[in-house]
Design a protein around this motif. Structure first.
Motif, PDB file in Angstrom:
ATOM      1  N   ARG A 120      18.659  -1.816  12.153  1.00 54.39           N
ATOM      2  CA  ARG A 120      18.440  -0.388  12.325  1.00 54.39           C
ATOM      3  C   ARG A 120      18.038   0.372  11.224  1.00 54.39           C
ATOM      4  NH1 ARG A 120      20.665   3.473  15.918  1.00 54.39           N
ATOM      5  NH2 ARG A 120      21.874   1.793  16.797  1.00 54.39           N
ATOM      6  N   TRP A 121      18.484  -0.227  10.044  1.00 55.04           N
ATOM      7  CA  TRP A 121      18.182   0.261   8.754  1.00 55.04           C
ATOM      8  C   TRP A 121      16.663  -0.008   8.471  1.00 55.04           C
ATOM      9  CZ3 TRP A 121      16.431  -2.203   4.421  1.00 55.04           C
ATOM     10  CH2 TRP A 121      16.604  -3.418   4.360  1.00 55.04           C
ATOM     11  N   ARG A 122      16.333  -1.286   8.786  1.00 53.91           N
ATOM     12  CA  ARG A 122      14.823  -1.529   8.411  1.00 53.91           C
ATOM     13  C   ARG A 122      13.681  -0.609   9.546  1.00 53.91           C
ATOM     14  NH1 ARG A 122      13.747  -6.760   6.501  1.00 53.91           N
ATOM     15  NH2 ARG A 122      15.547  -7.877   5.633  1.00 53.91           N
ATOM     16  N   ARG A 123      14.324  -0.560  10.569  1.00 48.13           N
ATOM     17  CA  ARG A 123      13.243   0.266  11.580  1.00 48.13           C
ATOM     18  C   ARG A 123      13.422   1.616  11.020  1.00 48.13           C
ATOM     19  NH1 ARG A 123      16.128  -2.956  15.276  1.00 48.13           N
ATOM     20  NH2 ARG A 123      17.855  -1.188  15.859  1.00 48.13           N
ATOM     21  N   GLY A 124      14.376   2.271  10.633  1.00 45.64           N
ATOM     22  CA  GLY A 124      14.258   3.597  10.078  1.00 45.64           C
ATOM     23  C   GLY A 124      13.341   3.459   8.891  1.00 45.64           C
ATOM     24  N   LEU A 125      13.552   2.757   8.004  1.00 44.83           N
ATOM     25  CA  LEU A 125      12.808   2.603   6.610  1.00 44.83           C
ATOM     26  C   LEU A 125      11.326   2.376   7.007  1.00 44.83           C
ATOM     27  CD1 LEU A 125      12.424   2.763   3.785  1.00 44.83           C
ATOM     28  CD2 LEU A 125      13.148   0.325   3.711  1.00 44.83           C
ATOM     29  N   SER A 126      11.059   1.625   7.829  1.00 46.81           N
ATOM     30  CA  SER A 126       9.570   1.243   8.451  1.00 46.81           C
ATOM     31  C   SER A 126       8.941   2.669   8.852  1.00 46.81           C
ATOM     32  CB  SER A 126       9.461   0.306   9.588  1.00 46.81           C
ATOM     33  OG  SER A 126       9.937  -1.158   9.056  1.00 46.81           O
ATOM     34  N   LYS A 127       9.656   3.355   9.649  1.00 47.00           N
ATOM     35  CA  LYS A 127       9.130   4.593  10.469  1.00 47.00           C
ATOM     36  C   LYS A 127       8.513   5.497   9.184  1.00 47.00           C
ATOM     37  CE  LYS A 127       8.442   7.886  13.203  1.00 47.00           C
ATOM     38  NZ  LYS A 127       8.461   9.088  12.617  1.00 47.00           N
ATOM     39  N   VAL A 128       9.556   5.758   7.858  1.00 44.87           N
ATOM     40  CA  VAL A 128       9.263   6.775   6.870  1.00 44.87           C
ATOM     41  C   VAL A 128       8.198   5.948   6.068  1.00 44.87           C
ATOM     42  CG1 VAL A 128      10.168   7.279   4.559  1.00 44.87           C
ATOM     43  CG2 VAL A 128      11.516   7.368   6.687  1.00 44.87           C
ATOM     44  N   LEU A 129       7.930   4.711   5.693  1.00 44.12           N
ATOM     45  CA  LEU A 129       7.176   4.283   5.144  1.00 44.12           C
ATOM     46  C   LEU A 129       5.636   4.233   5.901  1.00 44.12           C
ATOM     47  CD1 LEU A 129       8.746   1.127   3.407  1.00 44.12           C
ATOM     48  CD2 LEU A 129       8.150   3.390   2.488  1.00 44.12           C
ATOM     49  N   CYS A 130       5.800   4.035   6.955  1.00 45.43           N
ATOM     50  CA  CYS A 130       4.468   4.068   7.847  1.00 45.43           C
ATOM     51  C   CYS A 130       3.863   5.525   8.022  1.00 45.43           C
ATOM     52  CB  CYS A 130       4.526   3.483   9.045  1.00 45.43           C
ATOM     53  SG  CYS A 130       4.614   1.691   9.114  1.00 45.43           S
ATOM     54  N   ASP A 131       4.670   6.492   8.236  1.00 54.57           N
ATOM     55  CA  ASP A 131       4.104   7.662   8.369  1.00 54.57           C
ATOM     56  C   ASP A 131       3.733   8.042   7.082  1.00 54.57           C
ATOM     57  OD1 ASP A 131       5.397   8.174  10.986  1.00 54.57           O
ATOM     58  OD2 ASP A 131       6.913   9.263  10.368  1.00 54.57           O
ATOM     59  N   VAL A 132       4.269   7.849   5.798  1.00 54.06           N
ATOM     60  CA  VAL A 132       3.583   8.215   4.680  1.00 54.06           C
ATOM     61  C   VAL A 132       2.227   7.472   4.368  1.00 54.06           C
ATOM     62  CG1 VAL A 132       3.534   8.149   1.926  1.00 54.06           C
ATOM     63  CG2 VAL A 132       5.739   8.759   3.557  1.00 54.06           C
ATOM     64  N   ARG A 133       2.282   6.301   4.752  1.00 55.41           N
ATOM     65  CA  ARG A 133       0.916   5.467   4.545  1.00 55.41           C
ATOM     66  C   ARG A 133      -0.075   5.983   5.634  1.00 55.41           C
ATOM     67  NH1 ARG A 133      -1.128   1.464   2.083  1.00 55.41           N
ATOM     68  NH2 ARG A 133      -2.657  -0.125   3.139  1.00 55.41           N
ATOM     69  N   GLU A 134       0.149   6.301   6.806  1.00 59.52           N
ATOM     70  CA  GLU A 134      -0.668   6.693   7.584  1.00 59.52           C
ATOM     71  C   GLU A 134      -1.242   8.071   7.299  1.00 59.52           C
ATOM     72  OE1 GLU A 134      -0.971   8.817  12.223  1.00 59.52           O
ATOM     73  OE2 GLU A 134       0.530   7.450  11.929  1.00 59.52           O
ATOM     74  N   ALA A 135      -0.419   8.986   6.598  1.00 53.97           N
ATOM     75  CA  ALA A 135      -1.143  10.205   5.995  1.00 53.97           C
ATOM     76  C   ALA A 135      -2.004  10.033   4.987  1.00 53.97           C
ATOM     77  CB  ALA A 135       0.138  10.998   5.730  1.00 53.97           C
ATOM     78  N   ARG A 136      -1.782   8.867   4.106  1.00 51.04           N
ATOM     79  CA  ARG A 136      -2.837   8.500   3.087  1.00 51.04           C
ATOM     80  C   ARG A 136      -3.766   8.017   3.615  1.00 51.04           C
ATOM     81  NH1 ARG A 136       1.694   6.025  -1.143  1.00 51.04           N
ATOM     82  NH2 ARG A 136       2.928   7.932  -1.683  1.00 51.04           N
ATOM     83  N   LEU A 137      -3.675   7.401   4.773  1.00 53.16           N
ATOM     84  CA  LEU A 137      -5.213   6.855   5.121  1.00 53.16           C
ATOM     85  C   LEU A 137      -5.831   7.518   6.390  1.00 53.16           C
ATOM     86  CD1 LEU A 137      -3.512   3.236   6.120  1.00 53.16           C
ATOM     87  CD2 LEU A 137      -4.851   3.696   4.391  1.00 53.16           C
ATOM     88  N   ARG A 138      -5.747   8.807   6.268  1.00 51.21           N
ATOM     89  CA  ARG A 138      -6.207   9.638   7.200  1.00 51.21           C
ATOM     90  C   ARG A 138      -7.556   9.532   7.121  1.00 51.21           C
ATOM     91  NH1 ARG A 138      -4.401  13.460  10.880  1.00 51.21           N
ATOM     92  NH2 ARG A 138      -5.646  14.844  11.446  1.00 51.21           N
ATOM     93  N   GLN A 139      -8.335   9.469   5.988  1.00 50.68           N
ATOM     94  CA  GLN A 139      -9.665   9.369   5.857  1.00 50.68           C
ATOM     95  C   GLN A 139     -10.402   7.856   5.869  1.00 50.68           C
ATOM     96  OE1 GLN A 139     -11.520  12.324   5.981  1.00 50.68           O
ATOM     97  NE2 GLN A 139      -9.522  13.201   6.175  1.00 50.68           N
ATOM     98  N   ALA A 140      -9.312   7.147   5.799  1.00 56.86           N
ATOM     99  CA  ALA A 140      -9.953   5.410   5.793  1.00 56.86           C
ATOM    100  C   ALA A 140     -10.767   5.046   6.902  1.00 56.86           C
ATOM    101  CB  ALA A 140      -8.646   4.514   5.894  1.00 56.86           C
TER     102      ALA A 140
END
Length: 253
Positions: free
Chosen positions: A185-205
């Protein structure tokens, strides 16, 4: 209207594809199909954990045949997807092969061993008349021997978590990806946070890779994340492609 090669792209990649993992993936694949024609790249393991030989799964092979007819791609994903090499002898190897993963099949193989398994996988694809352009090592871990073997074989690409490498010279192409660790559960929660941040940074990729695993499909939280992410990227105008199609589109510009 811009040509497909000029559109931002999305590569949907299913890891660890085998008879054993298909029940995990099937509902998700059906949900993706319901969204329209969205090609996927299936990373197929010839004998997952030495208990899922494709030769013994005609129904599963038929399903893969139908996916190819839909425009999907299959790539070779190890042979056994299990680390069956002798036990690790250094602290670094112990960490990589026993803590980071137990599935780094190609992490410690020498060139001859790697080539033998790669050729066995290539032969299996030929036997079933499946086109083959790419190889992805389990856990993206490759020994120097594996790299040397790949330079000698008729494959066009391999990859790591953030790049696709054109073979035989391993030319790197940036292809950033999103991936989860969904075992707890904690890995899934952390993965969601990290991927949301990374996706925002990749918006222009120019391209975003989505690297899905069977364990992601076993939890509603992670499964919904991937479906919603696909929908969101489509709404942003990203063109869904297989890895091979995306590579070909780069050369067509």
């Amino acid at each position: 209207m811009p040509e497909p090669a000029d559109c931002p792209s999305m590569l949907l990649v299913l890891h660890d594809v085998a008879p054993e993992t298909w029940p995990d993936y099937q509902p998700f694949v059906e949900a993706i199909d319901a969204l329209g024609k969205i090609p996927m790249t299936w990373l197929v393991v010839p004998d997952f954990h030495k208990r899922n030989a494709l030769e013994q799964a005609p129904g599963f092979r038929l399903m893969l045949d139908r996916r190819l007819q839909r425009g999907d791609e299959m790539a070779l994903h190890g042979y056994f997807h299990a680390d069956d090499s002798p036990p690790p002898r250094s602290p670094r190897d112990y960490f990589m092969r026993r803590i980071y993963t137990w599935e780094g099949e190609f992490y410690s193989l020498d060139q001859a061993q790697a080539r033998q398994r790669l050729e066995a996988g290539i032969d299996l694809f030929r036997r079933y008349d499946w086109p083959l352009a790419g190889f992805v090592a389990p856990a993206w871990l490759m020994s120097d021997g594996t790299r040397q073997a790949l330079r000698q074989l008729p494959l066009r690409y391999t990859s790591d978590p953030q790049h696709i490498f054109q073979l035989p010279d391993f030319t790197p192409i940036a292809a950033p990806g999103l991936v989860w660790s969904a075992r707890s559960r904690w890995r899934r929660g952390l993965s969601k946070v990290l991927c949301d941040v990374r996706e925002a940074r990749l918006r222009q990729a120019p391209v975003i890779r989505l690297g899905l695993h069977p364990v992601d499909m076993r939890h509603g939280f992670s499964r919904r994340y991937w479906l919603q992410t696909v929908q969101r990227l489509l709404c942003q105008g990203r063109e869904p492609m297989t890895k091979s199609t995306w590579l070909a589109s780069r050369h067509a510009r």
